[in-house]
Design an enzyme around this catalytic site. Structure first.
Site, mmCIF file in Angstrom:
data_model
loop_
_atom_site.group_PDB
_atom_site.id
_atom_site.type_symbol
_atom_site.label_atom_id
_atom_site.label_comp_id
_atom_site.label_asym_id
_atom_site.label_seq_id
_atom_site.Cartn_x
_atom_site.Cartn_y
_atom_site.Cartn_z
ATOM 1 N N HIS A 1 1.732 2.894 -3.351
ATOM 2 C CA HIS A 1 0.704 3.567 -4.157
ATOM 3 C C HIS A 1 1.045 5.034 -4.381
ATOM 4 C CE1 HIS A 1 -2.649 1.079 -5.350
ATOM 5 N NE2 HIS A 1 -2.632 0.443 -4.197
ATOM 6 N N GLN B 1 0.818 -1.212 0.000
ATOM 7 C CA GLN B 1 0.000 0.000 0.000
ATOM 8 C C GLN B 1 0.850 1.258 0.000
ATOM 9 O OE1 GLN B 1 -3.537 0.039 -0.381
ATOM 10 N NE2 GLN B 1 -2.714 -1.929 -1.016
ATOM 11 N N HIS C 1 -53.864 17.585 0.481
ATOM 12 C CA HIS C 1 -53.526 16.179 0.660
ATOM 13 C C HIS C 1 -54.761 15.400 1.140
ATOM 14 C CE1 HIS C 1 -49.375 17.427 0.282
ATOM 15 N NE2 HIS C 1 -48.938 16.184 0.489
#
Length: 428
Positions: free
Chosen positions: A258, A255, A415
């Site tokens: 990277h 890692q 409504h």
């Protein structure tokens, strides 16, 4: 790597800080580029490609002839490896399909949920020092399984104006509809607003550096969704004396290589293991082609000793790692109790590299602690859940009065009327 022994809980937040800039640090740069791309389209795209990638392009859309040539340049061995990975990724993501969920909530009221694909998606694939063609598999494969109609890909060109052949091969293999030689902030801006050449998309996927991560976050201000804030890569390993120090060191370095802003952490209940891993990291790093990058990332990284598994787990959940490797005797304790991690790798023979490439799980994962609230990319990332309902005359009689009372209590007379009119019509 910095060694830290028995850190007090009130110091964890400081110790676990990521070596990245904040949105505030980068936002002005990103917004300036966004505004220029929105205003000037391809002209702004080309201007920033020349500035950041040191190349002047006549055409940013990758031609079919370029793809065909790239296919010839990829070795048969690599093609076979990519096909193996593709098969495993397809198997895992196809298994994530779900059927329609349907229920009659009460007599005469039928409700159901169906998933529909996001029609237009954009994939960002980092190039530069590490052309991540594997990310295409992780994004384009589930996009196609989901049924996305338009899959647009952006990746930065090299200084010869070309994209790595493996990226073009993988994109063509996985059904990407259009490929563009555009990287960085300008690529995210292009997919956000659309230009004369680059289509506007509804959702953007893919990892990138800090600038790309912030650009994706700011894209949401302009009506475009993103997969997650996926920034610089990170890994946390928990290990005890049952772990192999050389394996642990290799995972940390995998890692670290990277990028200089990546971060790796070892949490252990064994001081002896910590010392052994430290030596292995130093030894293995010497032979890496990306030694300088790995060393810079290692400088941001830590070896942490804690006394108990309980304390280790609490610290790990506080950190919320993108990748989490478990190499301990009591692995079930961590498997059963981990709450915050993007993807989990279990045992001495499960390197994080497997998830990056070929085991079948997705490697596009939340970083910077976002594993506390975000999932990694999966099939549902490319789908929308839509709800449907159909109510019969009997059904509206069963729930109508409740709707009227609730609407009236909220002061929404229209409504209520929408229900009352229907109920009255059934009385005639």
């Amino acid at each position: 790597m910095k060694k830290i022994y028995k850190p007090e809980k009130d110091t964890w937040s400081k110790i676990l800080e990521r070596p990245t800039q904040t949105v505030a640090d980068i936002e002005d740069i990103v917004l300036n580029i966004f505004n220029e791309v929105k205003e000037d389209g391809d002209i702004a795209i080309n201007r920033y490609t020349e500035k950041f990638d040191n190349v002047v392009l006549g055409e940013i859309l990758v031609a079919t002839s370029e793809i065909n040539e790239a296919v010839k340049l990829v070795s048969n061995e690599l093609k076979e490896a990519i096909l193996l990975a593709k098969s495993n990724i397809e198997n895992f993501h196809t298994a994530q399909k779900t059927e329609r969920v349907s229920v009659d909530t009460t007599a005469g009221v039928s409700c159901w949920q169906e998933k529909r694909p996001i029609q237009k998606v954009g994939l960002y694939i980092p190039g530069g020092t590490a052309p991540l063609f594997s990310t295409i598999l992780m994004l384009a494969i589930p996009a196609n399984i989901a049924g996305c109609k338009e899959v647009v890909l952006c990746s930065p060109p090299n200084n010869q104006g070309k994209i790595d052949p493996a990226i073009l091969y993988a994109a063509n293999l996985c059904g990407v509809t259009k490929i563009f030689k555009v990287g960085g902030i300008q690529a995210i801006a292009g997919m956000t607003f659309g230009t004369e050449t680059i289509p506007q998309v509804y959702k953007i996927f893919g990892p990138g550096n800090q600038f790309v991560t912030v650009a994706k976050q700011l894209a949401t201000k302009f009506g475009v969704a993103i997969d997650m804030p996926a920034g610089p890569s990170e890994l946390l390993v928990v290990a005890d004396d049952s772990a192999n120090a050389s394996f642990v060191a290799s995972d940390l370095l995998s890692q670290a290589e990277h990028g200089v802003d990546s971060q790796v952490i070892l949490v252990s209940t064994s001081k002896m293991l910590i010392d052994a891993v430290e030596k292995e990291v130093h030894t293995q790093c010497k032979t890496l082609p990306r030694k300088e990058i790995a060393e810079a990332a290692i400088a941001n990284s830590k070896l942490m000793y804690v006394e108990t598994d309980q304390e280790a787990l609490a610290l790990i959940n506080e950190y919320g790692p993108e990748h989490f490797i478990i190499c301990v005797e009591d692995e079930d304790y961590y498997i059963d109790n981990i709450s915050n991690a993007g993807s989990v790798f279990i045992g001495n023979y499960t390197p994080e590299s497997a998830g990056d490439y070929a085991s079948g799980t997705n490697h596009t994962l939340p970083t910077n602690g976002y594993a506390k609230q975000y999932s990694g990319v999966n099939l549902d990332s490319f789908l929308k859940s839509m709800t449907f309902q159909k109510i019969s005359a009997k059904g509206i009689q069963n729930i109508g009065n409740a709707i009227e009372l609730m609407a009236e209590a909220e002061g929404l007379q229209a409504h209520k009327n929408a229900v009352t009119l229907r109920l009255d019509s059934l009385k005639k």
